[in-house]
Scaffold this motif. Structure first.
Motif, PDB file in Angstrom:
ATOM      1  N   TRP A  44     -13.728  -7.014   1.679  1.00 41.50           N
ATOM      2  CA  TRP A  44     -14.505  -5.862   1.224  1.00 41.50           C
ATOM      3  C   TRP A  44     -14.005  -5.368  -0.128  1.00 41.50           C
ATOM      4  N   ARG A  45     -12.695  -5.430  -0.347  1.00 46.79           N
ATOM      5  CA  ARG A  45     -12.117  -5.018  -1.628  1.00 46.79           C
ATOM      6  C   ARG A  45     -12.296  -6.070  -2.725  1.00 46.79           C
ATOM      7  N   HIS A  46     -12.668  -7.279  -2.355  1.00 46.56           N
ATOM      8  CA  HIS A  46     -12.730  -8.412  -3.291  1.00 46.56           C
ATOM      9  C   HIS A  46     -11.349  -8.672  -3.901  1.00 46.56           C
ATOM     10  N   GLU A  47     -10.333  -8.673  -3.040  1.00 48.50           N
ATOM     11  CA  GLU A  47      -8.954  -8.887  -3.488  1.00 48.50           C
ATOM     12  C   GLU A  47      -8.292  -9.973  -2.650  1.00 48.50           C
ATOM     13  N   TRP A  48      -7.303 -10.625  -3.266  1.00 44.48           N
ATOM     14  CA  TRP A  48      -6.411 -11.490  -2.521  1.00 44.48           C
ATOM     15  C   TRP A  48      -5.203 -10.668  -2.080  1.00 44.48           C
ATOM     16  N   PRO A  49      -4.647 -10.962  -0.926  1.00 40.12           N
ATOM     17  CA  PRO A  49      -3.461 -10.214  -0.504  1.00 40.12           C
ATOM     18  C   PRO A  49      -2.278 -10.485  -1.417  1.00 40.12           C
ATOM     19  N   ALA A  50      -1.448  -9.458  -1.620  1.00 39.45           N
ATOM     20  CA  ALA A  50      -0.223  -9.618  -2.400  1.00 39.45           C
ATOM     21  C   ALA A  50       0.724 -10.574  -1.677  1.00 39.45           C
ATOM     22  N   THR A  61       2.213  -9.152   1.410  1.00 43.13           N
ATOM     23  CA  THR A  61       1.215  -9.035   2.467  1.00 43.13           C
ATOM     24  C   THR A  61       0.968 -10.390   3.123  1.00 43.13           C
ATOM     25  N   GLU A 121       0.820  -1.209   0.000  1.00 45.46           N
ATOM     26  CA  GLU A 121       0.000   0.000   0.000  1.00 45.46           C
ATOM     27  C   GLU A 121       0.855   1.261   0.000  1.00 45.46           C
ATOM     28  N   PHE A 180      -9.684  -7.079   2.921  1.00 47.52           N
ATOM     29  CA  PHE A 180      -9.493  -7.713   1.619  1.00 47.52           C
ATOM     30  C   PHE A 180     -10.795  -8.316   1.097  1.00 47.52           C
TER      31      PHE A 180
END
Length: 323
Positions: free
Chosen positions: A284-290, A293, A143, A282
């Motif tokens: 809420w963002r509809h993302e997988w962590p990098a 991360t 981020e 994550f």
């Protein structure tokens, strides 16, 4: 011990919800979110107070004054700073700063409460704390790199959010230590009744907060849509959910953990809140962590597991070993 750890885990899972609410309601001022959350907490505490009426009768003026101070700093001021920080800086930076609580509380408690709880040997505590700190850095590196390309106004808001998160950090370093002081000094009192008492004192405080918002709105100093804002159903539902789960049930579980575990150890278990907050963010963002991360999350978990293996030793024992 493991019962206490389980209660701390449950509290962390519920407390993580408060990091998502400001992102779900970005069109609500932080002060309105704070007032709404604790109004809901106070209303939920009313029927619970009837169930705990016998235990609450045992509380004297000193106990109620302690509950008021804990709620004013650990609830109102903390969440006001946190919600404003998340709305200005997004979720990761405030989560990272609040996530340093296990380190800060361990440092304070290992000195302040060594006579009561024993002291965790620094030689064995250093590695778990280092793993937690390294994990927190990794979690937010992605981020921070993305922010470098943002306009100057975004960077200014980011810095403001960081400073507000530092204020929240100080509030919640003070709260669990003082709360544990009361609980350890009153082992015969009900942790549930103590959570309910803190909820009851939030009711008049939240009403005063709404009154202050109305006065500021009337004077033109702030723009706020009182009392329920532009999305009343979402606001009311979310505040009730957070009031019940994060405020009352989370406080109850944390009180149970605080009565069973040394303050130095229970302070480190606040990392469960950080992990839950990251997971919810994550989702809420509809993302997988990098990958970086994910590595940071793994380091956080490893640090907590390592810290659980360290047992506090009475000061007399450590002095004898040193001699």
């Amino acid at each position: 011990m493991w019962t206490g750890v389980s209660f701390a885990l449950a509290a962390g899972l519920m407390w993580g919800l408060v990091f998502v609410a400001p992102q779900m309601l970005p069109d609500y001022p932080a002060a309105q979110l704070m007032a709404g959350r604790y109004l809901a907490f106070g209303l939920i505490a009313l029927p619970l107070a009837w169930l705990d009426r016998r235990a609450l009768r045992e509380f004297g003026a000193t106990d109620w004054w302690a509950a008021l101070r804990l709620s004013a700093i650990g609830n109102f001021l903390y969440y006001l700073c946190l919600a404003a920080a998340i709305q200005r800086a997004g979720g990761p930076l405030p989560t990272m700063i609040i996530g340093t609580l296990p380190v800060l509380i361990a440092l304070v408690s290992n000195h302040r409460n060594r006579a009561r709880d024993g002291r965790l040997p620094w030689s064995r505590l250093a590695l778990p704390l280092a793993l937690i700190a390294a994990g927190l850095v990794c979690v937010n590196q992605v981020e921070l790199q993305a922010l470098a390309s943002q306009p100057g106004e975004r960077m200014a808001a980011y810095v403001q959010g960081g400073l507000l998160a530092m204020g929240a950090l100080l509030c919640w370093t003070w709260y669990p230590i003082r709360n544990a002081d009361w609980l350890r000094a009153h082992p015969d009192r009900s942790p549930r009744a103590w959570a309910t008492a803190q909820g009851l004192v939030t009711l008049p405080l939240s009403l005063l907060a709404f009154l202050a918002l109305a006065l500021l709105q009337g004077s033109g100093q702030i723009e706020v849509d009182l009392p329920l804002g532009p999305r009343p159903q979402v606001f009311v539902g979310l505040m009730l959910a957070i009031g019940l789960l994060a405020s009352w049930a989370g406080t109850l579980c944390w009180n149970e953990a605080s009565q069973r575990l040394p303050t130095t150890l229970v302070g480190q278990l606040i990392v469960f809140e950080t992990l839950a907050a990251l997971a919810y963010a994550f989702l809420w963002r509809h993302e997988w962590p990098a990958p970086l991360t994910a590595l940071g999350i793994g380091l956080l978990v490893a640090g907590v597991l390592g810290a659980l293996r360290v047992r506090p030793q009475p000061e007399a024992t450590q002095a004898a070993e040193a001699a």
